[in-house]
Design a protein around this motif. Structure first.
Motif, short mmCIF file in Angstrom:
data_model
loop_
_atom_site.label_atom_id
_atom_site.label_comp_id
_atom_site.label_asym_id
_atom_site.label_seq_id
_atom_site.Cartn_x
_atom_site.Cartn_y
_atom_site.Cartn_z
N ASN A 1 12.74 -17.19 -2.99
CA ASN A 1 12.98 -16.58 -4.29
C ASN A 1 12.29 -17.39 -5.39
OD1 ASN A 1 14.07 -14.42 -5.68
ND2 ASN A 1 16.15 -15.21 -5.72
N ARG A 2 12.40 -18.71 -5.28
CA ARG A 2 11.73 -19.59 -6.26
C ARG A 2 10.22 -19.49 -6.15
NH1 ARG A 2 15.62 -24.70 -4.83
NH2 ARG A 2 17.27 -24.26 -6.35
N TYR B 1 17.93 -18.43 -8.00
CA TYR B 1 19.29 -18.05 -7.64
C TYR B 1 19.30 -17.49 -6.22
CZ TYR B 1 17.52 -13.49 -9.28
OH TYR B 1 16.77 -12.37 -9.49
N TYR B 2 20.51 -17.53 -5.63
CA TYR B 2 20.70 -16.97 -4.30
C TYR B 2 20.72 -15.45 -4.39
CZ TYR B 2 22.02 -21.67 -2.85
OH TYR B 2 22.01 -23.01 -2.58
N THR B 3 20.29 -14.82 -3.31
CA THR B 3 20.31 -13.36 -3.23
C THR B 3 20.53 -12.97 -1.78
OG1 THR B 3 19.12 -11.34 -3.86
CG2 THR B 3 17.80 -13.13 -2.93
N ASP B 4 20.88 -11.71 -1.55
CA ASP B 4 21.12 -11.27 -0.18
C ASP B 4 19.85 -10.78 0.50
OD1 ASP B 4 20.97 -8.99 -1.74
OD2 ASP B 4 22.90 -8.19 -1.11
N ASP C 1 8.16 -6.54 4.69
CA ASP C 1 8.92 -7.66 5.23
C ASP C 1 10.20 -7.77 4.43
OD1 ASP C 1 6.93 -8.33 7.07
OD2 ASP C 1 5.97 -9.76 5.70
N LEU C 2 11.33 -7.81 5.15
CA LEU C 2 12.63 -7.88 4.50
C LEU C 2 13.33 -9.15 4.96
CD1 LEU C 2 11.85 -4.74 5.17
CD2 LEU C 2 14.05 -4.33 4.13
N PHE C 3 13.58 -10.04 4.02
CA PHE C 3 14.24 -11.31 4.30
C PHE C 3 15.69 -11.21 3.84
CE2 PHE C 3 9.81 -12.29 4.31
CZ PHE C 3 9.66 -13.34 5.19
#
Length: 141
Positions: free
Chosen positions: A52-53, A60-63, A78-80
């Protein structure tokens, strides 16, 4: 159709990959698309935070983070997915872990299909599409 399931710093969740792949394909087709290549990467919070950074300049954290490679109606990306955040969200939303994981799995696909969630109106549409997709999953053996 090529859907893969991979791990980054964590184990792949115990999901029925064939059933999920069939479901994802049906959701894509029902929304006017065709499956290209979709790669799921299940990872830790820290791994996804670093992505994310690095890629989105978000601290921040994300799902889930979705990288969209769709061309025309060939749906690819691509899905992380952070299994840690999905687990935390399941607790917060008072639902089963697998239910929340399924919601996040299809959430990324809906993004690939062009559905956004930035505004309140968009979020309502996204939630409706997620709910419709989850209902479809319950009908797949």
């Amino acid at each position: 159709m090529l859907i893969t399931y991979n791990s980054c710093e964590t184990e792949i969740p115990a999901i029925d990959q064939k059933r999920i792949s069939d479901w994802v394909n049906r959701v894509v087709v029902n929304n006017g698309g065709e499956i290209g290549e979709i790669n799921y990467y299940f990872c830790s919070d820290d791994y996804l935070l670093e992505m994310n950074r690095e890629h989105l300049n978000h601290d921040y954290y994300t799902d889930i983070i979705t990288f969209d490679y769709t061309v025309a109606n060939i749906i690819s990306g691509d899905l992380f997915i952070s299994v840690d955040t999905v687990r935390d969200n399941a607790t917060e939303y008072k639902c089963e872990y697998l239910e929340e994981l399924h919601r996040v799995i299809i959430h990324g696909v809906l993004h690939l299909l062009g559905i956004d969630d930035k505004t309140d109106e968009d979020q309502a549409i996204m939630t409706q599409k997620e709910d419709e997709s989850l209902a479809l999953l319950s009908k797949i053996d």
